[in-house]
Scaffold this motif. Sequence first.
Motif, PDB file in Angstrom:
ATOM      1  N   TYR A  73     -17.412   5.613   9.449  1.00 20.62           N
ATOM      2  CA  TYR A  73     -16.321   5.363  10.387  1.00 20.62           C
ATOM      3  C   TYR A  73     -15.451   4.184   9.933  1.00 20.62           C
ATOM      4  CZ  TYR A  73     -13.990   4.023  14.725  1.00 20.62           C
ATOM      5  OH  TYR A  73     -13.049   3.680  15.655  1.00 20.62           O
ATOM      6  N   ALA A  74     -16.104   3.110   9.442  1.00 18.81           N
ATOM      7  CA  ALA A  74     -15.347   1.951   8.965  1.00 18.81           C
ATOM      8  C   ALA A  74     -14.512   2.320   7.743  1.00 18.81           C
ATOM      9  CB  ALA A  74     -16.301   0.808   8.636  1.00 18.81           C
ATOM     10  N   LEU A  75     -15.063   3.164   6.867  1.00 18.30           N
ATOM     11  CA  LEU A  75     -14.319   3.587   5.686  1.00 18.30           C
ATOM     12  C   LEU A  75     -13.102   4.421   6.069  1.00 18.30           C
ATOM     13  CD1 LEU A  75     -13.977   3.896   2.638  1.00 18.30           C
ATOM     14  CD2 LEU A  75     -15.617   5.788   2.715  1.00 18.30           C
ATOM     15  N   LYS A  76     -13.274   5.343   7.023  1.00 21.43           N
ATOM     16  CA  LYS A  76     -12.142   6.158   7.458  1.00 21.43           C
ATOM     17  C   LYS A  76     -11.062   5.308   8.121  1.00 21.43           C
ATOM     18  CE  LYS A  76     -14.806  10.407   8.114  1.00 21.43           C
ATOM     19  NZ  LYS A  76     -15.291  11.418   9.098  1.00 21.43           N
ATOM     20  N   THR A  77     -11.490   4.313   8.890  1.00 24.84           N
ATOM     21  CA  THR A  77     -10.512   3.417   9.521  1.00 24.84           C
ATOM     22  C   THR A  77      -9.700   2.669   8.479  1.00 24.84           C
ATOM     23  OG1 THR A  77     -11.983   3.121  11.427  1.00 24.84           O
ATOM     24  CG2 THR A  77     -10.249   1.477  11.112  1.00 24.84           C
ATOM     25  N   PHE A  78     -10.359   2.205   7.434  1.00 19.80           N
ATOM     26  CA  PHE A  78      -9.675   1.493   6.370  1.00 19.80           C
ATOM     27  C   PHE A  78      -8.702   2.405   5.633  1.00 19.80           C
ATOM     28  CE2 PHE A  78      -9.739   0.268   1.788  1.00 19.80           C
ATOM     29  CZ  PHE A  78      -9.014  -0.896   1.911  1.00 19.80           C
ATOM     30  N   GLU A  79      -9.088   3.643   5.392  1.00 15.90           N
ATOM     31  CA  GLU A  79      -8.197   4.583   4.704  1.00 15.90           C
ATOM     32  C   GLU A  79      -6.975   4.904   5.551  1.00 15.90           C
ATOM     33  OE1 GLU A  79     -10.809   7.804   3.960  1.00 15.90           O
ATOM     34  OE2 GLU A  79     -11.619   6.954   2.090  1.00 15.90           O
ATOM     35  N   ARG A  80      -7.142   5.009   6.863  1.00 15.37           N
ATOM     36  CA  ARG A  80      -5.980   5.228   7.739  1.00 15.37           C
ATOM     37  C   ARG A  80      -5.029   4.047   7.692  1.00 15.37           C
ATOM     38  NH1 ARG A  80      -9.810   7.242  11.494  1.00 15.37           N
ATOM     39  NH2 ARG A  80      -9.699   5.264  12.629  1.00 15.37           N
ATOM     40  N   GLN A  81      -5.567   2.850   7.653  1.00 15.17           N
ATOM     41  CA  GLN A  81      -4.715   1.663   7.584  1.00 15.17           C
ATOM     42  C   GLN A  81      -3.932   1.626   6.281  1.00 15.17           C
ATOM     43  OE1 GLN A  81      -7.678  -1.327   8.170  1.00 15.17           O
ATOM     44  NE2 GLN A  81      -7.498  -1.317  10.400  1.00 15.17           N
ATOM     45  N   LYS A  82      -4.564   2.044   5.189  1.00 15.67           N
ATOM     46  CA  LYS A  82      -3.861   2.072   3.907  1.00 15.67           C
ATOM     47  C   LYS A  82      -2.693   3.056   3.953  1.00 15.67           C
ATOM     48  CE  LYS A  82      -7.091   3.013   0.963  1.00 15.67           C
ATOM     49  NZ  LYS A  82      -7.702   3.262  -0.362  1.00 15.67           N
ATOM     50  N   ARG A  92       1.369   2.109   3.673  1.00 18.64           N
ATOM     51  CA  ARG A  92       2.216   2.675   2.627  1.00 18.64           C
ATOM     52  C   ARG A  92       3.405   3.416   3.203  1.00 18.64           C
ATOM     53  NH1 ARG A  92      -2.927   4.612  -0.995  1.00 18.64           N
ATOM     54  NH2 ARG A  92      -3.197   2.662  -2.152  1.00 18.64           N
ATOM     55  N   GLU A  93       3.178   4.110   4.325  1.00 15.56           N
ATOM     56  CA  GLU A  93       4.289   4.801   4.975  1.00 15.56           C
ATOM     57  C   GLU A  93       5.342   3.834   5.482  1.00 15.56           C
ATOM     58  OE1 GLU A  93       2.476   7.078   7.979  1.00 15.56           O
ATOM     59  OE2 GLU A  93       1.583   8.564   6.608  1.00 15.56           O
ATOM     60  N   GLU A  94       4.896   2.685   5.950  1.00 16.60           N
ATOM     61  CA  GLU A  94       5.835   1.681   6.450  1.00 16.60           C
ATOM     62  C   GLU A  94       6.445   0.844   5.338  1.00 16.60           C
ATOM     63  OE1 GLU A  94       3.583  -0.550   9.199  1.00 16.60           O
ATOM     64  OE2 GLU A  94       3.474   1.046  10.730  1.00 16.60           O
ATOM     65  N   GLY A  95       5.962   1.029   4.095  1.00 17.25           N
ATOM     66  CA  GLY A  95       6.525   0.294   2.970  1.00 17.25           C
ATOM     67  C   GLY A  95       6.188  -1.166   2.939  1.00 17.25           C
ATOM     68  N   LYS A  96       5.035  -1.544   3.531  1.00 17.18           N
ATOM     69  CA  LYS A  96       4.689  -2.966   3.609  1.00 17.18           C
ATOM     70  C   LYS A  96       3.867  -3.442   2.424  1.00 17.18           C
ATOM     71  CE  LYS A  96       4.765  -3.287   8.634  1.00 17.18           C
ATOM     72  NZ  LYS A  96       4.000  -3.633   9.835  1.00 17.18           N
ATOM     73  N   THR A  97       3.238  -2.503   1.713  1.00 22.08           N
ATOM     74  CA  THR A  97       2.330  -2.931   0.649  1.00 22.08           C
ATOM     75  C   THR A  97       2.784  -2.529  -0.732  1.00 22.08           C
ATOM     76  OG1 THR A  97       1.058  -0.890   0.797  1.00 22.08           O
ATOM     77  CG2 THR A  97       0.406  -2.699   2.235  1.00 22.08           C
ATOM     78  N   GLY A  98       3.848  -1.689  -0.839  1.00 18.60           N
ATOM     79  CA  GLY A  98       4.320  -1.272  -2.153  1.00 18.60           C
ATOM     80  C   GLY A  98       3.309  -0.422  -2.880  1.00 18.60           C
ATOM     81  N   GLY A  99       2.416   0.268  -2.146  1.00 18.96           N
ATOM     82  CA  GLY A  99       1.461   1.166  -2.773  1.00 18.96           C
ATOM     83  C   GLY A  99       0.167   0.519  -3.171  1.00 18.96           C
ATOM     84  N   GLU A 100      -0.027  -0.779  -2.940  1.00 20.42           N
ATOM     85  CA  GLU A 100      -1.261  -1.439  -3.315  1.00 20.42           C
ATOM     86  C   GLU A 100      -1.814  -2.212  -2.126  1.00 20.42           C
ATOM     87  OE1 GLU A 100      -0.645  -3.898  -6.655  1.00 20.42           O
ATOM     88  OE2 GLU A 100      -0.103  -2.274  -8.022  1.00 20.42           O
TER      89      GLU A 100
END
Length: 609
Positions: free
Chosen positions: A209-218, A222-230
């Motif tokens: 569950y924690a892993l899936k939550t982290f993947e959703r945040q990533k 990225r969709e919001e363009g806040k991390t530049g893909g990293e």
Amino acid sequence: LADSEKEHAERHHSLLAHYLHSASQCLPAEGGGAIHLCLCGSQPTTWDVAGAAERNGLEISHQCGTTGPVGEWLSLVLQTDPLVMQPTQTGWPAPRRYRNGKLGSKHFLGRYGYRHRRTGGDAYGGNDTDMTVDGSVNILLRRKQGMSASMPLPPIKEGLDRSDHCCRICNRSFETKALLESHLQSPALPDARSTHRDCETGKEFSSAYALKTFERQKRRQREEGKTGGEISGATINATAVITSEEKKARVGSHDEAHDGGANTQHVGVLAKSSVSAEFDGKRLRWYCRQAKEFTAFVKSKRQCEDLIKAGRVHINEKAVNESSRFLRSGDQIAIVANVTSNKLLNSEGEATCPHPDSGVKIVRMISSDGALVAMKPSGMRTSGTFSDDTLDMTVSSLMRNGKLYSSMTKLETGCEGLCYVVSESEPHEKRDISILYRYSALVLGHVPLEWNSGVYVSLPSKECRRWKHYCTQDADGEKVNAGEESYVPLASSSPSTGVEQLFIRCTARSSSDESQSLALTSLFIESSGKDGRLCSTISFVLRKLGHGVVNDRFCKREGAELPRIVRNRLKKKTFIGCYGLQIRGGADAENIEVPVPDRLKTVYWDALL
């Protein structure tokens, strides 16, 4: 205790199965004896007690409530005549809440000092809510005929994944043999889980569950363009698993994205104060009432809450609307003047301002003289100028035309719905209109088929408030109770003249699958009585008809029979509201409707199962 309700129930089932397996070894080899369980609510079915007993060669021999004498079922275990209980003595009884049903059920041994309650644990907070034991039941289990403690366990169920590592006691499967051995040694402890790793960053998590939550945040970043893909390691630590200490530290941080108020520099500051180290960690509502700079503006808790909700209290030049905000040393607190262009005065002579977060919505303007229809949220009082948080004052502030507005619809505080609101420049009695109120409700059980075409039910002559006792006088002038017990609702297919009535029609029923034990019905109800103050009356009438509204506080026993996954999503709202009006003035009639929330539709709850 687990990542999902299903895993939560499976863990309790596993614990029960291992307990029954261990306890069955203590039963006499020649027969006799029994194992006793005491569970509450829907735990016997949710945790599958019958299945755990079946796998261990046991069966349920007796089941009864906790209110009856203990000697009755103890005599079944001892196979003797009913036991005679010792008379109670002064000082023996437990505190009253353990004996009067306040915690959901009564226990016979409460008079002997027994405190029937939940045991302690990580989720126990020490209050009455944590001790609630609704629907408690005693369960006796005996060994089946022909079964003995030395008989082998049943074979593994066919079709189970990873059957080579399956526990034959509770039927749970494990990824490795080591995990199975750890489970057998300590069945009550959380299972040792394999590490879940994110391939992109290498970050390890303790659960899927924690892993899936982290993947959703990533993905969201990225969709919001806040991390530049990293995603950096710092971001991982900040968004993955957050400890309770980190949560407390973050409460005091001010997120500018959620502070929608004006900047202090552009409004007049009435008073200002700086938080000293002495008051570090205090809440905003406490500080506003203690700071000497604010004593002239904050004279009560209610006034303090109104100022904060109105956006007139600023922290570090940003308006906030959370009175529970934690303060930090050095924060600058300011009370600002009202910024509205058309000021209105309440009963205390203080200027009001609109509440963008009040939840009130103007649905439609009816006429040029100021009449309108507004949507009132649950928890807001309809009438009154004693507070800025009533519907009358909120609509007056939102209109910004210098007029005061008053609602002709008198919805209860706990009921949401449409209200007909008029300007006080034209008195109500001069308006030649009538309003038909259309309610929607979700009730317990399946109503009769006759309700599909609609039935008429007369309204009770007295109010239906259970906390008040209405009295009348008999022929001798003596006061007698005229309680609601004398009211008997009768459903008919045709309307009656000269009395106020409810029209009730069934719009949908839940699935009839008995295995799901879900029986709900959506109703459409309309009436023009009591100026729209019908929520408590409708709830009372439906209770009398045997189909109480979901979450009605007088139908807790019926609500406890709903499936656990449904009860966890009910929250504490009453499932009834006014979502339609028909305003009739002369020969004209105008219909106004808003969408009925999904939670009042049976199809929404069917989809959960």
